[in-house]
Scaffold this active site. Structure first.
Site, short mmCIF file in Angstrom:
data_model
loop_
_atom_site.label_atom_id
_atom_site.label_comp_id
_atom_site.label_asym_id
_atom_site.label_seq_id
_atom_site.Cartn_x
_atom_site.Cartn_y
_atom_site.Cartn_z
N ARG A 238 21.35 14.17 4.42
CA ARG A 238 21.02 14.83 3.16
C ARG A 238 22.29 14.98 2.35
NH1 ARG A 238 16.55 13.46 3.96
NH2 ARG A 238 14.64 14.70 4.07
N GLU A 267 20.52 14.73 -6.33
CA GLU A 267 19.80 13.47 -6.17
C GLU A 267 18.70 13.40 -7.22
OE1 GLU A 267 17.69 11.90 -2.36
OE2 GLU A 267 19.80 12.25 -1.90
N HIS A 286 18.65 6.52 -1.60
CA HIS A 286 17.85 7.19 -0.56
C HIS A 286 16.74 6.26 -0.05
CE1 HIS A 286 16.62 11.45 0.98
NE2 HIS A 286 16.33 10.52 1.88
C1 DGY Z 1 13.19 11.59 5.53
O1 DGY Z 1 12.13 11.16 6.03
O2 DGY Z 1 13.54 12.76 5.65
C2 DGY Z 1 14.04 10.61 4.79
O3 DGY Z 1 15.07 11.22 4.11
C3 DGY Z 1 13.22 9.73 3.88
O4 DGY Z 1 12.43 8.93 4.66
#
Ligand code: DGY
Length: 321
Positions: A238, A267, A286
């Protein structure tokens, strides 16, 4: 029997959508961009289920706007930092997520970023396209070696372990820092290390922790100061786990060799972010889990979680509240 009404905040792959459409009255947000806060609050009114994306903030206000008939929230992601879990628990609303199905796909991408940053692949591609490849040059686009180097994994959950397997195949030494994985539970050839040791010894540092108050800006100026000048930082977890100003300073002053990010804070990263001016940053929007097969499996899993919640059954993949 009336079909339960649900709100799906973005078009997900058919594997999941058709399951939902077969059983529910689906209000599907039609746009590529997420619903605004106002639209989200309005569209959830009266629904029994919400199928959300990581871009939707699902907090107490959203749950209360939905109303007391809200039975389940299903996140189309393994991470769930966008959802106020205590608020859902307090209201007796189970929350689903999509663990497992995206592990290998995300680990592949973390490794792709690691390799791209180490060997300056994006710069090399741009160099050729700009017509600058005039001859073979002994010192052009020199990178750092992956083979024989040390990988430091911060977080050794499913994805961290999958990255470790790839690293071992590349002849890397693997250190990890994860207080939930004591030395006796460490996977073979993975060595536990305290954070300080890992930051100082690793040639590559890859982040695999959830975003929590404890991990927010875990990688700050002090952490960068401990890294080797040849270090490469990879973030597929993240964005806010890394302090963006400290990252900019470390990269622009060449305190570390490079970084590769699939996630940013904020983001999306603003188009005028100074980070985007740096040639020692590799960046992606992402897409760690973005293979056709995996996104289809995530859609199915998210739909199954939602449908179980609507029936009042235990969710197959429920976030522990
Ligand atoms: C998640 O699943 O948490 C990812 O960041 C996106 O697939």
């Amino acid at each position: 029997m009336t079909r339960p009404k649900i709100f799906v905040t973005r078009r997900i792959p058919e594997e999941g959508l058709h399951l939902l459409e077969a059983a529910c009255t689906v209000d599907l947000w039609p746009e590529d961009r997420p619903p605004s806060r106002e639209a989200l609050l309005a569209r959830v009114r009266g629904v029994e289920g919400i199928l959300s994306m990581l871009t939707d903030r699902i907090d107490a206000a959203v749950m209360d706007a939905a109303g007391p008939q809200l039975k389940v929230i299903s996140n189309y992601a393994v991470g769930y930092d966008n959802i106020d879990i205590p608020a859902a628990t307090a209201r007796g609303i189970p929350v689903g997520h999509t663990p497992g199905v995206l592990t290998e796909t995300t680990a592949d991408f973390a490794f792709a970023l690691l390799m791209a940053a180490a060997r300056r692949l994006i710069e090399a591609d741009a160099f050729v396209r700009a017509g600058r490849w005039k001859t073979w040059e002994p010192q052009r686009l020199l990178g750092v070696d992956v083979y024989g180097s040390t990988l430091g994994l911060i977080g050794l959950g499913r994805i961290g372990r999958a990255v470790a397997r790839r690293a071992l195949g590349f002849g890397m030494r693997v250190l990890y820092h994860d207080l939930a994985v004591p030395p006796e539970a460490a996977p073979e050839r993975c060595t536990p290390a305290d954070l300080d040791t890992l930051l100082r010894q690793a040639d590559f540092i890859s982040l695999h922790v959830p975003l929590t108050p404890k991990t927010r800006h875990l990688i700050d100026a002090a952490a960068f100061a401990k890294m080797k000048p040849s270090a490469v930082l990879v973030n597929t977890a993240r964005g806010p786990v890394v302090d963006p100003q400290a990252l900019y300073d470390a990269l622009s002053k060449r305190r570390i060799f490079a970084a590769a990010l699939d996630v940013t804070e904020p983001e999306p990263i603003p188009a005028d972010s100074p980070l985007l001016q740096l040639d020692n940053l590799v960046i992606a929007p992402h897409i760690g889990s973005a293979s056709r097969a995996t996104r289809g499996k995530m859609a199915r899993m998210a739909a199954e979680n939602l449908l179980a919640g609507l029936r009042g059954e235990p969710l197959p993949h429920r976030v522990e509240g």
